[in-house]
Design a protein around this motif. Sequence first.
Motif, mmCIF file in Angstrom:
data_model
loop_
_atom_site.group_PDB
_atom_site.id
_atom_site.type_symbol
_atom_site.label_atom_id
_atom_site.label_comp_id
_atom_site.label_asym_id
_atom_site.label_seq_id
_atom_site.Cartn_x
_atom_site.Cartn_y
_atom_site.Cartn_z
ATOM 1 N N GLY A 158 0.296 16.064 17.333
ATOM 2 C CA GLY A 158 1.674 16.255 17.768
ATOM 3 C C GLY A 158 2.637 16.709 16.695
ATOM 4 N N GLY A 159 2.125 17.120 15.541
ATOM 5 C CA GLY A 159 3.040 17.584 14.496
ATOM 6 C C GLY A 159 2.361 17.595 13.148
ATOM 7 N N ALA A 160 3.140 17.919 12.116
ATOM 8 C CA ALA A 160 2.616 18.009 10.756
ATOM 9 C C ALA A 160 2.103 16.643 10.298
ATOM 10 N N LEU A 161 1.011 16.675 9.545
ATOM 11 C CA LEU A 161 0.361 15.453 9.074
ATOM 12 C C LEU A 161 0.478 15.332 7.554
ATOM 13 N N GLY A 162 0.465 14.081 7.082
ATOM 14 C CA GLY A 162 0.338 13.853 5.646
ATOM 15 C C GLY A 162 1.637 13.636 4.901
ATOM 16 N N ASP A 163 2.782 13.877 5.552
ATOM 17 C CA ASP A 163 4.058 13.731 4.842
ATOM 18 C C ASP A 163 4.224 12.315 4.290
ATOM 19 N N ALA A 164 3.969 11.322 5.133
ATOM 20 C CA ALA A 164 4.175 9.940 4.694
ATOM 21 C C ALA A 164 3.217 9.573 3.570
ATOM 22 N N ALA A 165 1.969 10.027 3.699
ATOM 23 C CA ALA A 165 0.998 9.770 2.612
ATOM 24 C C ALA A 165 1.435 10.465 1.338
ATOM 25 N N GLY A 166 2.052 11.642 1.486
ATOM 26 C CA GLY A 166 2.560 12.357 0.316
ATOM 27 C C GLY A 166 3.657 11.584 -0.388
ATOM 28 N N ALA A 167 4.412 10.793 0.382
ATOM 29 C CA ALA A 167 5.508 10.016 -0.206
ATOM 30 C C ALA A 167 5.034 8.739 -0.880
ATOM 31 N N LEU A 168 3.790 8.364 -0.625
ATOM 32 C CA LEU A 168 3.315 7.049 -1.076
ATOM 33 C C LEU A 168 3.453 6.825 -2.589
ATOM 34 N N PRO A 169 3.134 7.814 -3.426
ATOM 35 C CA PRO A 169 3.299 7.576 -4.879
ATOM 36 C C PRO A 169 4.747 7.255 -5.255
ATOM 37 N N ILE A 170 5.701 7.815 -4.502
ATOM 38 C CA ILE A 170 7.111 7.514 -4.778
ATOM 39 C C ILE A 170 7.430 6.102 -4.292
ATOM 40 N N VAL A 171 6.943 5.790 -3.084
ATOM 41 C CA VAL A 171 7.177 4.458 -2.515
ATOM 42 C C VAL A 171 6.632 3.378 -3.446
ATOM 43 N N LEU A 172 5.463 3.650 -4.026
ATOM 44 C CA LEU A 172 4.803 2.659 -4.881
ATOM 45 C C LEU A 172 5.355 2.660 -6.308
ATOM 46 N N GLY A 173 6.311 3.572 -6.580
ATOM 47 C CA GLY A 173 6.910 3.604 -7.907
ATOM 48 C C GLY A 173 6.031 4.272 -8.946
ATOM 49 N N GLU A 174 4.966 4.936 -8.493
ATOM 50 C CA GLU A 174 4.060 5.602 -9.438
ATOM 51 C C GLU A 174 4.609 6.958 -9.872
ATOM 52 N N GLN A 175 5.587 7.454 -9.105
ATOM 53 C CA GLN A 175 6.104 8.797 -9.357
ATOM 54 C C GLN A 175 7.605 8.795 -9.076
ATOM 55 N N GLN A 176 8.358 9.468 -9.892
ATOM 56 C CA GLN A 176 9.802 9.625 -9.688
ATOM 57 C C GLN A 176 10.043 11.019 -9.119
ATOM 58 N N ALA A 177 10.905 11.119 -8.111
ATOM 59 C CA ALA A 177 11.216 12.435 -7.555
ATOM 60 C C ALA A 177 12.524 12.370 -6.809
ATOM 61 N N ASN A 178 13.399 13.305 -7.088
ATOM 62 C CA ASN A 178 14.692 13.347 -6.420
ATOM 63 C C ASN A 178 14.929 14.679 -5.726
ATOM 64 N N THR A 179 13.862 15.403 -5.423
ATOM 65 C CA THR A 179 14.011 16.719 -4.803
ATOM 66 C C THR A 179 14.268 16.565 -3.303
ATOM 67 N N VAL A 180 14.689 17.668 -2.695
ATOM 68 C CA VAL A 180 14.875 17.714 -1.237
ATOM 69 C C VAL A 180 13.555 17.428 -0.534
ATOM 70 N N GLU A 181 12.467 17.963 -1.086
ATOM 71 C CA GLU A 181 11.153 17.760 -0.466
ATOM 72 C C GLU A 181 10.764 16.284 -0.504
ATOM 73 N N ALA A 182 10.991 15.648 -1.657
ATOM 74 C CA ALA A 182 10.641 14.225 -1.771
ATOM 75 C C ALA A 182 11.434 13.399 -0.755
ATOM 76 N N ALA A 183 12.710 13.749 -0.592
ATOM 77 C CA ALA A 183 13.535 13.003 0.370
ATOM 78 C C ALA A 183 12.997 13.162 1.789
ATOM 79 N N ALA A 184 12.535 14.377 2.119
ATOM 80 C CA ALA A 184 11.993 14.624 3.466
ATOM 81 C C ALA A 184 10.730 13.794 3.690
ATOM 82 N N LEU A 185 9.876 13.722 2.671
ATOM 83 C CA LEU A 185 8.636 12.939 2.803
ATOM 84 C C LEU A 185 8.959 11.449 2.931
#
Lengths: 319, 319
Positions: A158-185
Amino acid sequence: MGEFELIRHYFAAAACARAGGDVALGIGDDCALLTVPVGEQLTVSTDTLVAGVHFSDPCDPYLLGQRALAVSTSDLAGMGATPIGFTLALTIPSVDPDWLSEFARGLDTMAAGCDMRLIGGDTTRGPLSMTLTVFGRVPVGQALLRSGAQPGDLLCVGGALGDAAGALPIVLGEQQANTVEAAALLRRYWSPQPQLALGQALRGKATAALDISDGLLADCSHIATSSSVLLVVDQAKVPLSDSLLQFAGAEQALRCGLAGGDDYVLAFTLPADAFPLMQAEGWPIHAIGHVALGEGVRLVDAEGNLVSVSHRGYNHFTS
Amino acid sequence: MGEFELIRHYFAAAACARAGGDVALGIGDDCALLTVPVGEQLTVSTDTLVAGVHFSDPCDPYLLGQRALAVSTSDLAGMGATPIGFTLALTIPSVDPDWLSEFARGLDTMAAGCDMRLIGGDTTRGPLSMTLTVFGRVPVGQALLRSGAQPGDLLCVGGALGDAAGALPIVLGEQQANTVEAAALLRRYWSPQPQLALGQALRGKATAALDISDGLLADCSHIATSSSVLLVVDQAKVPLSDSLLQFAGAEQALRCGLAGGDDYVLAFTLPADAFPLMQAEGWPIHAIGHVALGEGVRLVDAEGNLVSVSHRGYNHFTS
């Protein structure tokens, strides 16, 4: 009145605890009372989220409230159900009014978007966790099961896959990102939108369906097992968002799309002639493979060659 | 297949997970499906038990399984509902097959006695706790609410009170006892029997009802508040078992009977003319007071004089 009883009153006063709809009696008695219309069945699902296991702690309680309700409500979408309401069993280590207020606001936001009502629950002291039980209704015989996929059907999502998994490193604090793409994920991770309308539109059309919570390949294997068929997934057709491709790169994006389960997008099988009709109605669905005789899940590349998923790190799947 | 998925299969194979009755679809899909007969409503209740808060840990998992299901199912009795089934959200720190086997056997035993079926759930890793959501059905308009008590009604209970509270010092390891009386009290604590048949018999007769989970006086105050009436409790009429009287002595036994909530006996209000009819049918019910104009709960002695409950240590109640 103890502080935990106060909390119960607090939730009872939340916007999403209003009466109405199929809820004949909400919070405040031994049980809630639900009215199921004649000719319909009740759908029920239960999910638990534990701090440190299913979400990081501390985290934003507003986002946690949204996500907790979305994760559970998505099971109703996977059955093609019309939402009714939910119970919340919340276990908290101590009473923090600010935390509770934000958590309830997150629940309210998601409940309003999903037309769900809080009908009851329990609040207890202990290590932070929550169990939500969700209720919906579906006409008798029209629930979308996992067991009806037929050889020749298309496999769709029903739509694009993987966005939430892509955000996981940010959620877990393993990666810092402040881009528009990171916000969307991150939005996809914290505020997944259960595909309730799509699920209802698939009644009488999809031969099997579920919401992707364990990852595309893992959940396809659930359909394959329940339906006693082989599901062939064409990895070149797996829809990936521009945000994910930009943020993670093509290879990691595909990995997220195949194995990430946090998007709560629907996967379903559809007779081939039903697909163009659904597309014509404007449903943003994607055919990513097909159903065949056999068993299990087979991942193939654009030329139809088998992709060895064990080489890609998914060695708990066989093809 | 991960060990937690194995556990899900394990519970799916338990005796109480058999299909049938009002359960159209049990464990194994996104949702369970329940059929609610035409003219009936669904009753829903959720309870959480946390290790170290609601039960001692370690404790006998067989007894814990029994008690967990009984505590939740008792809410169905308090509504006059016919049982359908339950979901189990079980959070465990690690996978211990012996523990799980005994816990499931306890669930099975209580489920068989209550005609309940396991219809779904979730198993997660974390600090030991469990949330059970129970489902029943009741004809439209016949659910036993807390809000219908009328001045002039009798206040009744469905059996002896305080046994489980009497067992609490043994359960908590504060007291050693191997007498016949102690064993009887411990049975009441670990294997409370939800009064489902009594609840169903009270449909159309009781004006208000609930199961006593917070203690007689506390739960009477719930009826009093919901019904906007005064409940007068005659402490000389509170039924106490011989086992409790022998084990705890008269004063402590009464204290357990008034404040102990772990028996899960029904409390209800009944028009005076219905009481002898229920007794004639053989229901073991006891009139312990009456409903009057006013508000709150008043505890009186055999001469009708007000007993100051604050002097007895129940200072969260006013009379």
